[in-house]
Design an enzyme around this catalytic site. Sequence first.
Site, PDB file in Angstrom:
ATOM      1  N   GLY A   1       0.802  -1.225   0.000  1.00  0.00           N
ATOM      2  CA  GLY A   1       0.000   0.000   0.000  1.00  0.00           C
ATOM      3  C   GLY A   1       0.829   1.266   0.000  1.00  0.00           C
TER       4      GLY A   1
ATOM      5  CE  LYS B   1       4.356  16.233  -2.868  1.00  0.00           C
ATOM      6  NZ  LYS B   1       4.721  14.882  -2.426  1.00  0.00           N
TER       7      LYS B   1
HETATM    8  N1  HSE Z   1       2.334  10.280  -3.294  1.00  0.00           N
HETATM    9  C1  HSE Z   1       2.940  11.271  -2.471  1.00  0.00           C
HETATM   10  C2  HSE Z   1       4.289  10.745  -1.958  1.00  0.00           C
HETATM   11  C3  HSE Z   1       2.040  11.600  -1.300  1.00  0.00           C
HETATM   12  O1  HSE Z   1       4.568   9.547  -2.116  1.00  0.00           O
HETATM   13  O2  HSE Z   1       5.092  11.513  -1.453  1.00  0.00           O
HETATM   14  C4  HSE Z   1       2.396  12.865  -0.580  1.00  0.00           C
HETATM   15  O3  HSE Z   1       2.292  14.004  -1.385  1.00  0.00           O
END
Ligand code: HSE
Length: 398
Positions: free
Chosen positions: A182, A200
């Site tokens: 998960g 980001k």
């Molecule tokens: N999918 C992103 C990660 C979740 O694995 O960092 C957090 O932004």
Amino acid sequence: MIKVAIMGYGTVGSGVYEVFRTNKTSIDKKVGQELRVQYVLDLREFPGDPVMDVLKHDFEDILNDDEVKIVAEVMGGLHPAYEFTRRCLEAGKSVCTSNKELVAEHGAELIQIAKDHQVNYLFEASVGGGIPIIRPLNSSLTADVIVEISGILNGTTNYMLTKMSREGLNYDDVLKEAQAKGYAELHPEADVEGWDACRKIAILTSLASGNQVDFKDIYTEGITKVTAEDFAYAKKAGCAIKLLAVSKKQGDTYCVMVAPAFVRKENPLYMVNDVFNAVCVEGNMLGASMFYGSGAGKLPTASAVAGDMVDAARHLGKIITTFWNPQKLELAPVGEMTHRFFVRMKSDAKDAKVFGDVEMIDAKIKGEIGFMTPVMSEDAFARKAKNLDIISMIRVAG
Ligand code: HSE
């Protein structure tokens, strides 16, 4: 008493609800009055869950309640999150979010709409999960010019790369394992192709520059081509391999890239493992500073959203200035970015000389050579590499 609502009862939304239930006394004390979760919006039913007492299926119920002053948008995705956010802001409600897709695409616009309506659009959880990084950039480091941001901004890929490094596994096996546990999604492209980290670093560069950085302009490579052999070379060279998002000031703009990189032991990002994230920020006065912690996950992300809701409650009727204008920032060409390059070639060592004074790395892999080039630009590397039989290339962090 201030009424608040949570839009979305998925992983993050249920986390925000939990934060308010667990820390109610402390949160109310810090706000100076009660912050009450009046509604949670979700299309689904949750039989047996205490959320049923406040669950709503219709967005209009939240929008039309004038006593709701703050809304958490933790639905994810662009639509209807964008429309709901706009309408809340226009109705005089502050919005706090973890939605990096929406912030990267419409951040400047939504901040402006919030300002026009004397409310706030806050998005601490959109980068680095629970790690405070947006607020430091927006308020603590405002006396600095940010000259560089480099970070591990995606927990899923950092978990996978850490596992590959520790267990000598191949990408496909690690992905399967991460999906079974998960950690990685069934459709993992946003993480493994680097798109999540790209959004980001676009948000962080927008805040550093004060202008809108279009994430589509950022050169982005994911981790899908990183192999167990690359790790064998990295170890021999005393390096880790990390998916790095890097933004470097260049004149009046920034040069931005997301790609896997060799990271040396001396670099503080070397020891950032598993699902952890870290962001190194270099200011022209501050020097280097690192922000480290849980970059993903239900409660860390919810903690950042709830923290923004507390901040919004403390600033009702006042605007928290965010330095991010809608005017687009033209990024510097990525070809001008300079670093060393790690190269694997099906060749003999004399062909490596085309790159100059290279440092050979012997990982005892038959039929190929591996080496690090001197520092050169992306463009110079591409010119030299043009007619060579290169197996793989990974950049080396400075
Ligand atoms: N999918 C992103 C990660 C979740 O694995 O960092 C957090 O932004």
